[in-house]
Scaffold this motif. Structure first.
Motif, PDB file in Angstrom:
ATOM      1  N   ASN A 273       0.805  -1.221   0.000  1.00 41.66           N
ATOM      2  CA  ASN A 273       0.000   0.000   0.000  1.00 41.66           C
ATOM      3  C   ASN A 273       0.840   1.274   0.000  1.00 41.66           C
ATOM      4  O   ASN A 273       0.291   2.372   0.041  1.00 41.66           O
ATOM      5  CB  ASN A 273      -0.924   0.015   1.224  1.00 41.66           C
TER       6      ASN A 273
ATOM      7  N   ASP B 288       1.447   4.231   5.256  1.00 42.29           N
ATOM      8  CA  ASP B 288       0.698   3.810   4.067  1.00 42.29           C
ATOM      9  C   ASP B 288      -0.723   4.349   4.097  1.00 42.29           C
ATOM     10  O   ASP B 288      -1.549   3.993   3.257  1.00 42.29           O
ATOM     11  CB  ASP B 288       0.686   2.285   3.941  1.00 42.29           C
ATOM     12  N   CYS B 289      -0.998   5.223   5.089  1.00 44.32           N
ATOM     13  CA  CYS B 289      -2.320   5.842   5.276  1.00 44.32           C
ATOM     14  C   CYS B 289      -3.373   4.827   5.707  1.00 44.32           C
ATOM     15  O   CYS B 289      -4.571   5.120   5.685  1.00 44.32           O
ATOM     16  CB  CYS B 289      -2.784   6.577   4.015  1.00 44.32           C
ATOM     17  N   LYS B 290      -2.958   3.626   6.068  1.00 36.90           N
ATOM     18  CA  LYS B 290      -3.882   2.586   6.523  1.00 36.90           C
ATOM     19  C   LYS B 290      -3.440   2.033   7.884  1.00 36.90           C
ATOM     20  O   LYS B 290      -3.442   0.829   8.113  1.00 36.90           O
ATOM     21  CB  LYS B 290      -3.957   1.459   5.495  1.00 36.90           C
ATOM     22  N   ASN B 291      -3.004   2.936   8.744  1.00 37.51           N
ATOM     23  CA  ASN B 291      -2.593   2.596  10.110  1.00 37.51           C
ATOM     24  C   ASN B 291      -1.267   1.852  10.208  1.00 37.51           C
ATOM     25  O   ASN B 291      -0.895   1.409  11.295  1.00 37.51           O
ATOM     26  CB  ASN B 291      -3.673   1.790  10.849  1.00 37.51           C
TER      27      ASN B 291
END
Length: 253
Positions: free
Chosen positions: A60, A212-215
């Motif tokens: 990601n 990755d902006c997804k934690n």
């Protein structure tokens, strides 16, 4: 005569009670001091208690990310961010096979106590300022005053930063991820509160280099060797934020 004996018996009993109280006090004091001294030992943690959960790659994340490097003194990976504000960080180690690992620093060795200046050298490398941990050890020997870290980064090396934040807002998942989205790193200090953790049983500096902006965030850990439970790599942010003591946001693009 009986009264005299009675007084002597009372004195013996009182002496015995005082002796017991003194013994208990001494034992408790020794135990407390031992626990305090143990808590001051930096990074004295048994990694076998924790699973290896780091990820070397992250599908990601669009940057180059982590790359393996061979035959270098004091590092075996680099990390390169996304194209817009592209930077490559040398992931120096304070310990392992680095030539400075046993050098004196802060009443111990670099391997024991050199996390702060090693993180500093990681950050500097991303801004094209080539200082190894050994360079910084010699410059700041016997120890860098970490209260002055922000000033050193800005005035000596020209890297704008926020100084250390201690408040819950700046130590929150949301703020950290929003800052990392800009491909600007964060220097963090984790500690053993509320509990010991995979990173430390005392306190320890690390760098967050990307998200990755997804934690998931990329942790560059100066004492994380290859393939152990605290190696540098991608981690869920919740592995870090519960143990944050402070964080310094790099503001320089």
């Amino acid at each position: 005569m009986k009264q005299k004996k009675k007084k002597l018996n009372i004195q013996k009993i009182l002496f015995f009670i005082l002796f017991i109280i003194s013994a208990v006090y001494c034992i408790n004091r020794y135990t407390v001091n031992t626990n305090i001294n143990q808590s001051l030992l930096p990074n004295s943690i048994n990694n076998s208690n924790y699973k290896i959960i780091k990820q070397d790659t992250n599908k990601n994340y669009s940057g180059i990310g982590q790359e393996k490097i061979n035959n270098k003194d004091g590092y075996f990976t680099t990390f390169t961010t996304k194209e817009k504000n592209k930077r490559t960080y040398i992931e120096y180690k304070q310990n392992g096979n680095s030539s400075w690992s046993n050098s004196e620093y802060w009443n111990g060795t670099m391997a024991e106590n050199g996390c702060g200046i090693t993180v500093m050298s990681i950050i500097l490398s991303g801004y094209n300022k080539n200082y190894t941990p050994e360079d910084l050890r010699q410059k700041y020997y016997p120890v860098l005053n970490y209260d002055n870290l922000s000033k050193e980064l800005s005035s000596v090396y020209g890297i704008d930063n926020s100084d250390f934040y201690y408040d819950s807002t700046h130590l929150s998942n949301k703020n950290i991820i929003n800052h990392l989205k800009t491909d600007r790193p964060i220097i963090i200090c984790v500690w053993n509160k509320p509990t010991d953790n995979r990173w430390t049983t005392a306190s320890h500096y690390m760098a967050l280099l990307a998200t990755d902006c997804k934690n998931m965030v990329y942790v560059s850990n100066p004492n994380g060797l290859e393939n152990n439970s605290k190696s540098s790599g991608w981690y869920n942010i919740n592995e870090i934020t519960p143990y944050l003591a402070k964080a310094l946001y790099i503001e320089e693009y």
